[in-house]
Design a protein around this motif. Sequence first.
Motif, mmCIF file in Angstrom:
data_model
loop_
_atom_site.group_PDB
_atom_site.id
_atom_site.type_symbol
_atom_site.label_atom_id
_atom_site.label_comp_id
_atom_site.label_asym_id
_atom_site.label_seq_id
_atom_site.Cartn_x
_atom_site.Cartn_y
_atom_site.Cartn_z
ATOM 1 N N PRO A 1 0.823 -1.211 0.000
ATOM 2 C CA PRO A 1 0.000 0.000 0.000
ATOM 3 C C PRO A 1 0.854 1.256 0.000
ATOM 4 N N SER A 2 0.406 2.255 -0.742
ATOM 5 C CA SER A 2 1.171 3.510 -0.788
ATOM 6 C C SER A 2 1.028 4.290 0.507
ATOM 7 N N THR A 3 -0.132 4.186 1.152
ATOM 8 C CA THR A 3 -0.361 4.907 2.414
ATOM 9 C C THR A 3 -1.203 4.076 3.360
ATOM 10 N N PHE A 4 -1.065 4.390 4.622
ATOM 11 C CA PHE A 4 -1.990 3.912 5.648
ATOM 12 C C PHE A 4 -2.762 5.119 6.172
ATOM 13 N N ILE A 5 -3.917 4.837 6.764
ATOM 14 C CA ILE A 5 -4.742 5.864 7.378
ATOM 15 C C ILE A 5 -4.769 5.618 8.883
ATOM 16 N N LEU A 6 -4.288 6.590 9.653
ATOM 17 C CA LEU A 6 -4.288 6.491 11.106
ATOM 18 C C LEU A 6 -5.554 7.137 11.653
ATOM 19 N N LEU A 7 -6.398 6.356 12.295
ATOM 20 C CA LEU A 7 -7.667 6.879 12.800
ATOM 21 C C LEU A 7 -7.503 7.680 14.088
ATOM 22 N N GLY A 8 -6.388 7.520 14.764
ATOM 23 C CA GLY A 8 -6.215 8.199 16.049
ATOM 24 C C GLY A 8 -6.837 7.386 17.164
ATOM 25 N N ILE A 9 -7.877 7.918 17.782
ATOM 26 C CA ILE A 9 -8.575 7.204 18.856
ATOM 27 C C ILE A 9 -10.027 7.016 18.420
ATOM 28 N N ASN B 1 -2.457 14.869 13.223
ATOM 29 C CA ASN B 1 -3.689 14.112 13.001
ATOM 30 C C ASN B 1 -4.829 14.717 13.814
ATOM 31 N N PHE B 2 -4.584 14.962 15.089
ATOM 32 C CA PHE B 2 -5.636 15.444 15.984
ATOM 33 C C PHE B 2 -6.062 16.875 15.663
ATOM 34 N N TRP B 3 -5.109 17.726 15.305
ATOM 35 C CA TRP B 3 -5.428 19.138 15.079
ATOM 36 C C TRP B 3 -5.784 19.462 13.619
ATOM 37 N N PHE B 4 -5.139 18.796 12.676
ATOM 38 C CA PHE B 4 -5.312 19.147 11.267
ATOM 39 C C PHE B 4 -5.899 18.010 10.429
ATOM 40 N N ASN B 5 -6.331 16.934 11.114
ATOM 41 C CA ASN B 5 -6.939 15.791 10.428
ATOM 42 C C ASN B 5 -6.009 15.204 9.363
ATOM 43 N N SER B 6 -4.699 15.272 9.610
ATOM 44 C CA SER B 6 -3.707 14.723 8.689
ATOM 45 C C SER B 6 -3.486 13.255 9.029
ATOM 46 N N ARG B 7 -4.344 12.411 8.491
ATOM 47 C CA ARG B 7 -4.360 11.005 8.890
ATOM 48 C C ARG B 7 -3.474 10.114 8.034
ATOM 49 N N GLU B 8 -3.172 10.518 6.844
ATOM 50 C CA GLU B 8 -2.401 9.660 5.944
ATOM 51 C C GLU B 8 -0.936 9.613 6.348
ATOM 52 N N ILE B 9 -0.364 8.423 6.231
ATOM 53 C CA ILE B 9 1.073 8.241 6.434
ATOM 54 C C ILE B 9 1.558 7.260 5.377
ATOM 55 N N GLU B 10 2.623 7.620 4.684
ATOM 56 C CA GLU B 10 3.147 6.748 3.639
ATOM 57 C C GLU B 10 3.589 5.417 4.226
ATOM 58 N N PHE B 11 3.484 4.388 3.394
ATOM 59 C CA PHE B 11 3.819 3.035 3.846
ATOM 60 C C PHE B 11 5.245 2.970 4.385
ATOM 61 N N SER B 12 6.198 3.539 3.654
ATOM 62 C CA SER B 12 7.597 3.516 4.094
ATOM 63 C C SER B 12 7.784 4.340 5.367
ATOM 64 N N ALA B 13 7.076 5.479 5.478
ATOM 65 C CA ALA B 13 7.167 6.297 6.684
ATOM 66 C C ALA B 13 6.577 5.564 7.884
ATOM 67 N N CYS B 14 5.516 4.809 7.644
ATOM 68 C CA CYS B 14 4.891 4.023 8.706
ATOM 69 C C CYS B 14 5.864 2.967 9.223
ATOM 70 N N LEU B 15 6.544 2.286 8.297
ATOM 71 C CA LEU B 15 7.512 1.269 8.704
ATOM 72 C C LEU B 15 8.703 1.893 9.417
ATOM 73 N N THR B 16 9.099 3.089 8.981
ATOM 74 C CA THR B 16 10.198 3.792 9.652
ATOM 75 C C THR B 16 9.802 4.175 11.075
#
Length: 315
Positions: A12-20, A87-102
């Motif tokens: 996957p190119s990105t994951f979506i982090l839902l937060g809480i 994510n919490f303040w600006f709703n920036s939920r996407e994270i690249e797959f490689s960044a997620c693994l990092t």
Amino acid sequence: MADSNTTQFTNPSTFILLGIPGLEWAHVWIAIPFCFMYVITILANVTILFIVKTEPSLHEPMYYFLCMLAITDLVLSTATLPKILSNFWFNSREIEFSACLTQLFFVHSFALIESGICVSMAFDRYVAICHPLRHSTILNNSMMAKIGLAVLLRGVLLALPYPFLARHWPYCRTNVIAYTHCEHMDVVKLACADVRVSSYYGLFVLFCRVGLDLLFIAVSYILILRAIFRLPTKEARLKTFGTCISHLCVILTFYTPNLFSSLTTRFGFNIPLHFYILIANIYLLVPPMLNPIIYGVRTKQIRDRLLRLVMPKGT
């Protein structure tokens, strides 16, 4: 079912982090104490590093370990908190797959490093109390460098398989992570494959980080207590044990939420998801913030140096 839940995300190119999940309405408010704790973490740990560097009397093994702990706490919190806040303040939920693994790698490797530092500090207390005349000889600069390198290599090498295993699996269920940041098991649970290898390896690392490390710490303190009880007076026993209080507080603040997070991730205890996520985030927020405060309050040399910085002579 939505297409996003059935499409093959082999890489996957990105994951979506839902937060809480379930507390999305409160994300903006939850971020305020998170940000406050992060700012304190940066200021307190940088202050500790500055004080130890500029005060020659603090150039001792215990304070070198404290500097290692401060650097580790800065990296551990900085690897996750900025993304959580965005994510919490600006709703920036996407994270690249490689960044997620990092991010996943940094979280686990520096949690391992911090655990190793706790063991090293227990060894320092053991030598200081049980072999006080040989303390400077045993924990010389060469030994300190070897211990620091061993702790760093262990953390990196044990965490290195995590991103490689996560990248190996095919993802065909969803790319949505119901969490605030990328953790190993939260990512691999999204794979449409038998991920027992990742799960078993994670348990092995958990055993190394919590089981073995706590065993070494426990053995150190059994020997320390035996030496303390042999001291002739109650005052001497209390004074000697007092040198261990800061380290014991660090152990409690680090291992308690860490163990809770790891066990509930794997065995799914029947607790609300939002409560689990809030508690699990404590080890990213509270130990890095409290560690320098604990040592700053409990250590006279650091306290005196800080007072001289805040209130210079002649003011």
